[in-house]
Structure formats: structure tokens, C-alpha cells
Design an enzyme around this catalytic site. Structure first.
Site: not given
Length: 505
Positions: A133, A163, A237
Site C-alpha cells: 500500500h 500487502d 508502514s
């Protein structure tokens, strides 16, 4: 992921509103992450022989330890942690309706937008791991090394289902890199350290413990997150999660947060899953997974009773539908079968089945342990390759429970209204009696009953006869129901809901 101009943004909060217990899954997660591991030993409690006695309190088997100092660890691993900047283009048309400050005119051309994330180097040649992402919508990607060097990066491959994404940079020299550890050895209560680029603050270090293992947050069919309490925020992230030996045991990916900031509930993709995905992405640019071609649902106590499953068999993945010409269809799997093992791997939930099948090499034969009509048996299936847009064995089905239904035949007009082709046979729910078990359970007009138990029905008369026969003894019965193109088993327990009911209502 999209972001505001030059916003330090990579971890996004994802929230879904639950619809009904089976048809929709609920999800509240922000794409950030953190972790914490641990455990403690307990002394044996010995019972006296003469009479029951109160067992002694559990006490630590080792002396209490001081909080560790992570400075040396951080100094070793920091050179291999990077900041990832994703360059996006935003169409001004997408900004319509959003006010501009002080009445300024909107730009007529697409504007450059940056999104910030984290990553880490996994080999000396410049291979970098991050979250999918972080780079999903990128026009271009750049990476900032720990010494401030900025390098353009290419996307080697992305896997949306887990992901995970792999990037590559050319530095002109060998780079420091990190080794993926064994996340299977991680324990709740163990210390972990998260490092990344929250809000653009590269090289930020936080610490905590592993709070839990195997978390399913509803973000994908293979969810198996480490839960941590190390603080992580927007921009973390894709960053690494370390144990005290300096090995990476996870990728910080998501947080649970009502506000968007860290509240000590973070999630990291375990390194054992990451290593398999990264190997595939480096080799082919995509991930190859096994595929069965079934839609499944959990086995709850009511469903177990309706299918005459024994007390020890009230778990597994209940097949709601089998795709035509799929590996499952060719192996003879049927709706109503309950899969409890793939080879030697136990299957307690649809997620277990999805993960187990995905790990089988396409073309290989897998042995499935199933329950059919209350009897245990085994089937061999030649596993196929998962289509690019197919999610194997974990589609969330619908749920309806109870009787109090008026049924109608599938006329050509109803088929057109419900977008059903001639291959679908059964009985349409024309009316749900108010206050009935069906009404209380959320049965809808337009639901199509395809079968009762493991037996298909082709008309309202067949459905009525089968429902009456199954409920005469007062036991639960399972209906196979289609709604909005999805198929699921629905358990009806007349005794539990206070009504034996009739199919014609």
C-alpha cells in the site's frame, strides 16, 4: 496510498461497517504496525493427596529483569532501514467540492503529491522490502538511505493479498542489509523494536512487546499478524520489526485506532510469510498460489448440529459452493462437505484453508480430510493455480437463519430480476413472516434456497418437503442459500428460536 501534498503518509486506517454475521466481515485497522513478544514460565502447582487444596500463586521461574537497552541494536540495524517516498499524480477533477483556502483558484493541471513510508534492505545488491500500500499507486518511487542518499527505485513486484512489495535501487556499491528471522519462534511478551519514517521523521525508533500472535484483522484472506504495542504511526508502514538479536520478524503494517494515531495496538506481517512472498516476487514479479475453487464459511455450533457433526467435529471450513470445472469440482468436493485438514495441516477456519491451499504448489496433489453426511473420509485433489483476481477458499458468505418463509418458483421474470442464469435451481423467498425466526435472523425477500442439508432442491415443493422432514424431530436444519451471487449454509434451529415453523409460513 494516496496522500495530501508532501504529507508524511503511508499507514492508512481502514474501517468497514459490519453488515451481518456471515455475509460481511467487520474490519477496523489502520495500515501502520508495531509488535511485542513474550512469555513467562510458571512454577508447578502440586495438589495434596489427602484433600483438595488451594494451589499456590503462579510465580516467575526466573528473577525479574531490567528493561533492556536497545542502543547497540539500533546502531547495528539503522543503516539498513530506509525511507520510501512515493510520487503520485492527482487529477484536479478529483478535488472538486473540496474548498480551497482564501478563495485561491484550483490548478488546471495534475499536481505532484508525495506519500511517505518505510522499508528495509534485504540484500547487499539493493533489494528493499516494504508494504504494497506504500507504493501501490506510484508514478515513481525514491528511497532515502540512512546516510541521506536519495536513489530512484524500481518496483520489482507487488502482492496485494499480503500487502508486501519489493523494490530495487542501484547504489553503485554494496549496501548494509538485514536478515529475516523466524517469526514462528516469536512469543507473546517478547521485546521488539520498530523503526521507520513516521510523519517523515526518518530513523525513528520505538520499542514494546509482542501482544499476541495470529491476528486476523480482515484485511485479506491470509491475515496472520503479529500484534504489538510498540508505537507506530503514519509513515511507519513497511518498516522492520526487530527482536533483540537484530533479525527482522515482521513488517509494520497496520494499527487499530479510533483517531488515526497509535494507541498501542499495531500489527506486523510475520517474517515467515514475508520471506515466501519476497522470494516469489524477486523470481517472477508475482506470487503463485494454490487454488481449490470453493467458497467456504465457518462452522458454528448451530451449523454443526444441523449437519449432524459430532461434538469434536464442530470446526473446519464448510463448503458453501464449488466453482464449475475447478480443482475442487474435479476432485468430487460438494457443498456441505467440511474440510478439516489439508495434508497434515489442521483446518479450523476458512482462513486456515486459504493459507494451507495457497502454500501448495500448483500441480501437486493434496490430501483433504473431510466430513460428508456425518462420516469422515479423505479425498485427493490436484491443486490448481489461483486466478489473478480470485481469492481462494475464504470468501465471506451471507447468513440467514430460521423458518417462516413463503416460497415461489424461479420464473423467467424472477431470474431476470435476480440476474440468475438457467444453471441455478431452487426456490425464491417471496415473503418473510414478521416476527418469525427467519425475520429475526435477517432473511430477505429474493434469497434463493438451493438445498436443504446436502441435498439440492429444484422447486418450492421440494424445499417445503425437505424442510418439514428435517424439522419434525425439532433438530436444527441447514439451508444452502444464495444471496447477491454468494452462497452460504444457514442453520435453522426451531427449538432455539421458539418456533418449529413451516416453509409456507
Amino acid at each position: 496510498m494516496p496522500s495530501t501534498a508532501k504529507a508524511e503518509h503511508s499507514m492508512t486506517r481502514l474501517t468497514r461497517t459490519p453488515k451481518s454475521p456471515i455475509w460481511r466481515g467487520a474490519l477496523l485497522a489502520a495500515l501502520l504496525a508495531s509488535t511485542a513478544l513474550g512469555g513467562f514460565a510458571a512454577a508447578d502447582a502440586r495438589a495434596e493427596t489427602a484433600a483438595p487444596a488451594t494451589p499456590p500463586a503462579i510465580t516467575p521461574a526466573v528473577p525479574a529483569q531490567m528493561v533492556p537497552d536497545f542502543a547497540d541494536l539500533v546502531a547495528r540495524v539503522k543503516p539498513a532501514v530506509v525511507s520510501v517516498t512515493t510520487h503520485l499524480k492527482v487529477d484536479p477533477a478529483a478535488m472538486e467540492g473540496i474548498p480551497t483556502p482564501f478563495g485561491m483558484l484550483r490548478p488546471a493541471h495534475p499536481q505532484a503529491v508525495e506519500a511517505k513510508g518505510s522499508g528495509f534492505i534485504v540484500d547487499a545488491n539493493g533489494t528493499i522490502v516494504t508494504n504494497n500500500h506504500v507504493v501501490k499507486d506510484a508514478k515513481s518511487v525514491s528511497v532515502t538511505l540512512a546516510d541521506g542518499t536519495v536513489l530512484p527505485a524500481t518496483i520489482v513486484g507487488r502482492d496485494a493479498r499480503t500487502d508486501v512489495a519489493v523494490l530495487r535501487v542501484k547504489a553503485g556499491h554494496k549496501l548494509p542489509w538485514l536478515q529475516l528471522g523466524d517469526s514462528g519462534q516469536v512469543r507473546p511478551g517478547e521485546w521488539v523494536v520498530a523503526m521507520g519514517n513516521p510523519f517523515g521523521l526518518g530513523g525513528t525508533v520505538t520499542a514494546g512487546i509482542v501482544s499476541a500472535l495470529g491476528r486476523d484483522i480482515g484485511s485479506g484472506p491470509y491475515d496472520n499478524f503479529l500484534q504489538i504495542d510498540a508505537p507506530i504511526n503514519h509513515g511507519n508502514s513497511g518498516g522492520p520489526l526487530f527482536t533483540q538479536d537484530g533479525r527482522v520478524v515482521g513488517i509494520n503494517t497496520a494499527i487499530l485506532s479510533p483517531s488515526g494515531g497509535s494507541i498501542g495496538i499495531g500489527f506486523a506481517i510475520p517474517s515467515n510469510m514475508v520471506s515466501k512472498v519476497v522470494a516469489d516476487l524477486e523470481k517472477t514479479g508475482h506470487v503463485t498460489r494454490g487454488f481449490l475453487g470453493v467458497e467456504t464459511q465457518p462452522v458454528n455450533p448451530t451449523i454443526a448440529a444441523a449437519l449432524n457433526l459430532g461434538k469434536g467435529d464442530a470446526s473446519g471450513a464448510l463448503i458453501a459452493s464449488v466453482s464449475t470445472d475447478s480443482p475442487a469440482a474435479k476432485a468430487g468436493l460438494k457443498p456441505g462437505d467440511v474440510i478439516q485438514a489439508v495434508d497434515t495441516r489442521k483446518v479450523a477456519t476458512p482462513r486456515d484453508l486459504a493459507v494451507a491451499v495457497a502454500d501448495v504448489k500448483p500441480g501437486d496433489t493434496a490430501k483433504l480430510d473431510i466430513i460428508r453426511d456425518g462420516a469422515h473420509q479423505s479425498l485427493d485433489v490436484t491443486v490448481g493455480t489461483m486466478p489473478s483476481e480470485q481469492v481462494a477458499s475464504a470468501s465471506p458468505p451471507a447468513q440467514q437463519e430460521g423458518v417462516g418463509l413463503a416460497l415461489a418458483p424461479l420464473t423467467p421474470n424472477l431470474r431476470q430480476q435476480l440476474s440468475l442464469d438457467d444453471s441455478v435451481n431452487g426456490a425464491v423467498v417471496a415473503q418473510v413472516r414478521p416476527g418469525s425466526p427467519a425475520d429475526a435472523a435477517g432473511m430477505h425477500t429474493g434469497d434463493v434456497i438451493l438445498g436443504v442439508g446436502n441435498h439440492a432442491v429444484g422447486s418450492p415443493a421440494e424445499a417445503v418437503k425437505a424442510i418439514h422432514g428435517a424439522t419434525q424431530s425439532g433438530k436444527a436444519v441447514a439451508l444452502r442459500v444464495m444471496r447477491d451471487g454468494h452462497t452460504a449454509y444457514v442453520a435453522i434451529d426451531p427449538a432455539k428460536h421458539g418456533s418449529s415453523g413451516t416453509a409456507n409460513g
